[in-house]
Scaffold this motif. Sequence first.
Motif, short mmCIF file in Angstrom:
data_model
loop_
_atom_site.label_atom_id
_atom_site.label_comp_id
_atom_site.label_asym_id
_atom_site.label_seq_id
_atom_site.Cartn_x
_atom_site.Cartn_y
_atom_site.Cartn_z
N ALA A 262 0.83 -1.21 0.00
CA ALA A 262 0.00 0.00 0.00
C ALA A 262 0.87 1.26 0.00
O ALA A 262 0.55 2.24 -0.67
N ALA A 263 1.98 1.21 0.74
CA ALA A 263 2.87 2.38 0.79
C ALA A 263 3.46 2.66 -0.59
O ALA A 263 3.61 3.81 -0.99
N ARG A 264 3.79 1.60 -1.33
CA ARG A 264 4.33 1.79 -2.68
C ARG A 264 3.30 2.46 -3.59
O ARG A 264 3.64 3.38 -4.35
N GLU A 265 2.05 2.02 -3.50
CA GLU A 265 1.01 2.62 -4.34
C GLU A 265 0.78 4.08 -3.99
O GLU A 265 0.66 4.93 -4.88
N VAL A 266 0.71 4.37 -2.69
CA VAL A 266 0.47 5.75 -2.26
C VAL A 266 1.65 6.64 -2.65
O VAL A 266 1.47 7.78 -3.11
N PHE A 267 2.87 6.12 -2.50
CA PHE A 267 4.05 6.91 -2.87
C PHE A 267 4.03 7.25 -4.36
O PHE A 267 4.32 8.39 -4.75
N ARG A 268 3.69 6.28 -5.19
CA ARG A 268 3.64 6.54 -6.64
C ARG A 268 2.61 7.61 -6.97
O ARG A 268 2.85 8.48 -7.80
N ARG A 269 1.46 7.55 -6.32
CA ARG A 269 0.42 8.52 -6.62
C ARG A 269 0.83 9.91 -6.15
O ARG A 269 0.61 10.91 -6.85
N VAL A 270 1.43 10.00 -4.96
CA VAL A 270 1.88 11.29 -4.45
C VAL A 270 2.95 11.89 -5.35
O VAL A 270 3.02 13.11 -5.54
N MET A 271 3.79 11.02 -5.94
CA MET A 271 4.86 11.49 -6.82
C MET A 271 4.40 11.65 -8.27
O MET A 271 5.21 11.79 -9.18
N ASP A 272 3.08 11.62 -8.52
CA ASP A 272 2.50 11.83 -9.85
C ASP A 272 2.92 10.76 -10.85
O ASP A 272 3.09 11.04 -12.05
N ALA A 273 3.10 9.53 -10.40
CA ALA A 273 3.43 8.45 -11.32
C ALA A 273 2.17 8.01 -12.07
O ALA A 273 1.07 8.01 -11.52
N VAL A 274 2.35 7.65 -13.35
CA VAL A 274 1.25 7.12 -14.16
C VAL A 274 1.75 5.87 -14.89
O VAL A 274 2.96 5.65 -15.02
N ASP A 275 0.82 5.08 -15.36
CA ASP A 275 1.17 3.91 -16.15
C ASP A 275 1.79 4.37 -17.47
O ASP A 275 1.18 5.13 -18.21
N PRO A 276 3.02 3.92 -17.80
CA PRO A 276 3.64 4.33 -19.07
C PRO A 276 2.78 4.01 -20.28
O PRO A 276 2.89 4.68 -21.32
N ALA A 277 1.90 3.00 -20.18
CA ALA A 277 1.03 2.68 -21.31
C ALA A 277 0.09 3.83 -21.63
O ALA A 277 -0.28 4.04 -22.80
N LEU A 278 -0.30 4.61 -20.62
CA LEU A 278 -1.15 5.78 -20.86
C LEU A 278 -0.39 6.84 -21.66
O LEU A 278 -0.95 7.49 -22.54
N VAL A 279 0.89 7.01 -21.35
CA VAL A 279 1.71 7.98 -22.08
C VAL A 279 1.86 7.52 -23.53
O VAL A 279 1.76 8.33 -24.47
N ASP A 280 2.08 6.22 -23.73
CA ASP A 280 2.20 5.70 -25.09
C ASP A 280 0.91 5.92 -25.88
O ASP A 280 0.95 6.32 -27.05
N ALA A 281 -0.23 5.65 -25.23
CA ALA A 281 -1.52 5.84 -25.91
C ALA A 281 -1.73 7.30 -26.28
O ALA A 281 -2.23 7.61 -27.38
N ALA A 282 -1.33 8.22 -25.39
CA ALA A 282 -1.49 9.64 -25.69
C ALA A 282 -0.61 10.05 -26.86
O ALA A 282 -1.04 10.78 -27.76
N GLU A 283 0.64 9.60 -26.88
CA GLU A 283 1.55 9.96 -27.97
C GLU A 283 1.04 9.43 -29.31
O GLU A 283 1.05 10.14 -30.32
N GLN A 284 0.59 8.18 -29.33
CA GLN A 284 0.09 7.59 -30.57
C GLN A 284 -1.14 8.34 -31.08
O GLN A 284 -1.29 8.56 -32.28
N ALA A 285 -2.03 8.72 -30.16
CA ALA A 285 -3.23 9.46 -30.57
C ALA A 285 -2.85 10.82 -31.15
O ALA A 285 -3.42 11.26 -32.16
N LEU A 286 -1.89 11.50 -30.54
CA LEU A 286 -1.50 12.82 -31.03
C LEU A 286 -0.86 12.76 -32.41
O LEU A 286 -1.08 13.63 -33.26
N LEU A 287 -0.07 11.71 -32.65
CA LEU A 287 0.62 11.60 -33.94
C LEU A 287 -0.32 11.28 -35.09
O LEU A 287 0.07 11.39 -36.26
N THR A 288 -1.56 10.88 -34.78
CA THR A 288 -2.54 10.63 -35.85
C THR A 288 -3.32 11.88 -36.22
O THR A 288 -4.09 11.87 -37.18
N VAL A 289 -3.13 12.96 -35.47
CA VAL A 289 -3.89 14.19 -35.71
C VAL A 289 -3.29 14.92 -36.91
O VAL A 289 -2.08 15.19 -36.93
N PRO A 290 -4.08 15.26 -37.92
CA PRO A 290 -3.57 16.02 -39.07
C PRO A 290 -2.96 17.34 -38.62
O PRO A 290 -3.57 18.09 -37.85
#
Length: 369
Positions: A262-290
Amino acid sequence: MSEQHGQHGHPHPPHHGHEDHHDHDHDSGHGHGHAPDGAGRLARWRHKAGHVLKPHSHETADKVDPALESSARGMRALWISLAVLGVTAGAQAVIVLLTGSVALLGDTVHNTADALTAIPLGIAFVLGRRAATRRFTYGYGRAEDLAGIVILLTIAASAAFAAWAAIDRLLDPRTLEHLWVVAAAAVIGFIGNEWVARYRIRVGREIGSAALVADGLHARTDGFTSLAVLLSAGGAALGWRLADPIVGLLITAAILLVLRDAAREVFRRVMDAVDPALVDAAEQALLTVPGVRGVGELRLRWIGHRLRAEVAVVVDGELSVRDAHEVAVDAEHALLHAVPKLTAALVHADPAAAPGVPDPHLALAHHGA
């Protein structure tokens, strides 16, 4: 209203203002081709036509309503699980008084602490519903992180109490009575915790609340510690008087393992950690925009159980301010469609450097470093 370099600020809640970002790294974003101006506009119109066929509203009220609904679902999950764990812990407490089992006492205390974690989480969900202000411009969603810290302290306190009770019984062994009742209480604890775990995890994942998911995993572990009490009853039935306090210490160790995770999860959230897969999805979506030639700085952060994005996209330096603004609007729409739980996005459009001319944004970034 857009700035000259094409930044986009859409009419969202108060924290969506215009900002000047000049420290973006575009090393990997300049290699994409760019269609001629007429073709680029045609592609953008096709992109907009897709929204007509599959509408997606970005009005403030439409964003706030699902957020409020997710908080309401979280509150409902908390109070229902609080009631179930309260009944479970109450039944176990009565049996502790009848039998004097310290293993069952440790499990009961842990179940009670788990039930009480609903209180700080409930307060956090209520605060998260409040609108952003000029002081708290991002709103109050980070109250969930504070609730996570309170939950950690509660788990630690329950571990300390369970350890104290077990050590006291080791020093002063007693014969355990009503063994079948102790065994029944262990089964009751397992059933109650497993039901709560499934419910909290399911709702937490649906609304994007890491705190609620972590609390559900905590309840699942509590269920297995309840089953450990069966070992205490079994050992006592074989005449081993130390079985009860030893199992109590094992339960304490299990609580400490839960505390670590639980401490690991709370620490990650406090430090603004996100799943890298979300970052990948955001980058891929942006690169498809004309009109988007590359993606520079991209940041995602959780605010409560909602995501916010801030990103710099590279556009043709010859675009007008209005056209760059349109690309930024399309980029925001793409992000909101592609990233789950994303309710806010701030898109900044940077002009690509002209051939033979140093990128001014890179120069500023190096100067700031």
